[in-house]
Design a protein around this motif. Structure first.
Motif, PDB file in Angstrom:
ATOM      1  N   HIS A  58      74.089 -88.211 -34.974  1.00 20.09           N
ATOM      2  CA  HIS A  58      73.611 -88.873 -36.139  1.00 20.09           C
ATOM      3  C   HIS A  58      72.287 -89.328 -36.348  1.00 20.09           C
ATOM      4  CE1 HIS A  58      78.125 -91.332 -35.115  1.00 20.09           C
ATOM      5  NE2 HIS A  58      77.750 -90.291 -35.784  1.00 20.09           N
ATOM      6  N   ALA A  59      71.123 -88.270 -36.465  1.00 20.56           N
ATOM      7  CA  ALA A  59      70.110 -88.620 -36.971  1.00 20.56           C
ATOM      8  C   ALA A  59      69.860 -87.433 -38.392  1.00 20.56           C
ATOM      9  CB  ALA A  59      69.176 -87.677 -36.002  1.00 20.56           C
ATOM     10  N   TRP A  60      68.620 -88.093 -39.136  1.00 21.64           N
ATOM     11  CA  TRP A  60      68.904 -87.466 -40.643  1.00 21.64           C
ATOM     12  C   TRP A  60      67.464 -86.514 -39.904  1.00 21.64           C
ATOM     13  CZ3 TRP A  60      71.425 -86.926 -44.164  1.00 21.64           C
ATOM     14  CH2 TRP A  60      72.781 -87.933 -44.728  1.00 21.64           C
ATOM     15  N   SER A  61      67.198 -85.687 -40.934  1.00 26.33           N
ATOM     16  CA  SER A  61      65.918 -85.301 -40.919  1.00 26.33           C
ATOM     17  C   SER A  61      65.720 -84.371 -42.304  1.00 26.33           C
ATOM     18  CB  SER A  61      65.767 -83.603 -40.278  1.00 26.33           C
ATOM     19  OG  SER A  61      66.971 -82.454 -40.706  1.00 26.33           O
ATOM     20  N   GLU A  62      64.803 -84.221 -42.558  1.00 23.06           N
ATOM     21  CA  GLU A  62      64.247 -83.721 -44.091  1.00 23.06           C
ATOM     22  C   GLU A  62      63.780 -82.085 -44.141  1.00 23.06           C
ATOM     23  OE1 GLU A  62      61.595 -84.939 -47.714  1.00 23.06           O
ATOM     24  OE2 GLU A  62      60.326 -84.710 -46.236  1.00 23.06           O
ATOM     25  N   VAL A  63      64.835 -81.815 -45.127  1.00 17.93           N
ATOM     26  CA  VAL A  63      64.531 -79.901 -44.931  1.00 17.93           C
ATOM     27  C   VAL A  63      63.853 -80.108 -46.819  1.00 17.93           C
ATOM     28  CG1 VAL A  63      66.263 -78.301 -45.931  1.00 17.93           C
ATOM     29  CG2 VAL A  63      67.031 -79.595 -45.059  1.00 17.93           C
ATOM     30  N   GLY A  64      63.328 -80.540 -47.367  1.00 16.35           N
ATOM     31  CA  GLY A  64      62.678 -80.185 -48.164  1.00 16.35           C
ATOM     32  C   GLY A  64      62.504 -81.540 -49.592  1.00 16.35           C
ATOM     33  N   LYS A  65      62.300 -80.651 -50.199  1.00 20.40           N
ATOM     34  CA  LYS A  65      61.416 -81.916 -51.502  1.00 20.40           C
ATOM     35  C   LYS A  65      61.971 -82.049 -53.029  1.00 20.40           C
ATOM     36  CE  LYS A  65      58.543 -85.140 -49.452  1.00 20.40           C
ATOM     37  NZ  LYS A  65      59.301 -86.939 -49.391  1.00 20.40           N
ATOM     38  N   TRP A  66      63.190 -80.014 -52.562  1.00 19.91           N
ATOM     39  CA  TRP A  66      63.752 -80.000 -53.485  1.00 19.91           C
ATOM     40  C   TRP A  66      65.219 -79.876 -53.693  1.00 19.91           C
ATOM     41  CZ3 TRP A  66      66.911 -76.769 -50.652  1.00 19.91           C
ATOM     42  CH2 TRP A  66      66.726 -77.065 -49.210  1.00 19.91           C
ATOM     43  N   THR A  67      65.806 -79.596 -54.812  1.00 24.99           N
ATOM     44  CA  THR A  67      67.330 -79.924 -54.455  1.00 24.99           C
ATOM     45  C   THR A  67      68.486 -78.063 -54.404  1.00 24.99           C
ATOM     46  OG1 THR A  67      68.175 -80.245 -56.707  1.00 24.99           O
ATOM     47  CG2 THR A  67      67.224 -81.893 -55.306  1.00 24.99           C
ATOM     48  N   LEU A  68      69.134 -78.184 -53.890  1.00 21.96           N
ATOM     49  CA  LEU A  68      70.066 -77.299 -53.933  1.00 21.96           C
ATOM     50  C   LEU A  68      70.550 -76.955 -55.189  1.00 21.96           C
ATOM     51  CD1 LEU A  68      72.548 -78.356 -50.906  1.00 21.96           C
ATOM     52  CD2 LEU A  68      71.013 -76.659 -50.721  1.00 21.96           C
ATOM     53  N   PRO A  69      71.204 -75.638 -55.736  1.00 20.61           N
ATOM     54  CA  PRO A  69      71.011 -74.988 -56.822  1.00 20.61           C
ATOM     55  C   PRO A  69      72.453 -75.474 -57.517  1.00 20.61           C
ATOM     56  CG  PRO A  69      70.859 -73.591 -55.811  1.00 20.61           C
ATOM     57  CD  PRO A  69      70.488 -74.755 -54.604  1.00 20.61           C
ATOM     58  N   PHE A  70      73.185 -76.212 -56.805  1.00 15.97           N
ATOM     59  CA  PHE A  70      74.398 -76.299 -56.753  1.00 15.97           C
ATOM     60  C   PHE A  70      74.965 -77.765 -56.942  1.00 15.97           C
ATOM     61  CE2 PHE A  70      74.497 -73.583 -53.364  1.00 15.97           C
ATOM     62  CZ  PHE A  70      75.241 -71.742 -54.399  1.00 15.97           C
ATOM     63  N   HIS A  71      76.024 -77.915 -58.205  1.00 14.63           N
ATOM     64  CA  HIS A  71      76.847 -79.236 -58.545  1.00 14.63           C
ATOM     65  C   HIS A  71      77.716 -79.695 -57.418  1.00 14.63           C
ATOM     66  CE1 HIS A  71      77.326 -82.946 -60.842  1.00 14.63           C
ATOM     67  NE2 HIS A  71      78.172 -82.968 -61.041  1.00 14.63           N
ATOM     68  N   GLY A  72      77.843 -81.157 -56.864  1.00 17.97           N
ATOM     69  CA  GLY A  72      79.102 -80.493 -56.367  1.00 17.97           C
ATOM     70  C   GLY A  72      79.256 -80.398 -53.968  1.00 17.97           C
ATOM     71  N   LYS A  73      80.328 -80.198 -54.261  1.00 19.17           N
ATOM     72  CA  LYS A  73      80.050 -79.549 -52.336  1.00 19.17           C
ATOM     73  C   LYS A  73      79.822 -78.082 -53.001  1.00 19.17           C
ATOM     74  CE  LYS A  73      83.583 -78.712 -49.424  1.00 19.17           C
ATOM     75  NZ  LYS A  73      85.365 -79.450 -49.175  1.00 19.17           N
ATOM     76  N   VAL A  74      79.686 -77.695 -51.484  1.00 15.79           N
ATOM     77  CA  VAL A  74      79.257 -76.289 -51.395  1.00 15.79           C
ATOM     78  C   VAL A  74      80.197 -76.067 -50.268  1.00 15.79           C
ATOM     79  CG1 VAL A  74      76.892 -76.231 -52.494  1.00 15.79           C
ATOM     80  CG2 VAL A  74      76.859 -76.931 -50.602  1.00 15.79           C
TER      81      VAL A  74
END
Length: 110
Positions: A58-74
């Motif tokens: 239940h630990a969070w980690s940051e992947v990056g300051k960018w967002t995935l190029p998708f909208h909704g579920k992938v």
């Protein structure tokens, strides 16, 4: 015998506690998916970045300051080694290789 399930509350993502995100704008999850066969949940939040939740710890980690190029579920398709979802722009079916998330993933095609 008796197998039961129960809900576990998870801590909020780290960006929720950052004062820079306490302005009046509402932060929304723009894309999400299950990663690593269910061991992680990935979320992207516009204006904030992309995060993983480890479902065991239940630990969070940051992947990056960018967002995935998708909208909704992938959704991951192992046979093709690609992630599929609706593109952010135009919301067309698109694919991306998310195996290397050191920088913002690019769509393979729409």
């Amino acid at each position: 015998g008796n197998k039961t399930w129960h809900c576990n509350l998870v801590p909020p993502p780290p960006f929720v506690r950052e004062p820079s995100n306490w302005d009046n704008s509402r932060r929304e999850i723009t894309a999400y998916g299950v990663v690593g066969g269910g061991s992680h949940v990935c979320i992207s939040v516009e204006g904030v970045g992309t995060y993983f939740l480890d479902t065991a710890s239940h630990a969070w980690s940051e992947v990056g300051k960018w967002t995935l190029p998708f909208h909704g579920k992938v959704k991951y398709v192992p046979e093709l080694k690609l992630w599929f979802g609706l593109s952010t722009e135009g919301q067309h079916l698109a694919a991306a290789d998310l195996s290397d998330m050191d920088s913002q993933p690019q769509l393979e095609g729409a």
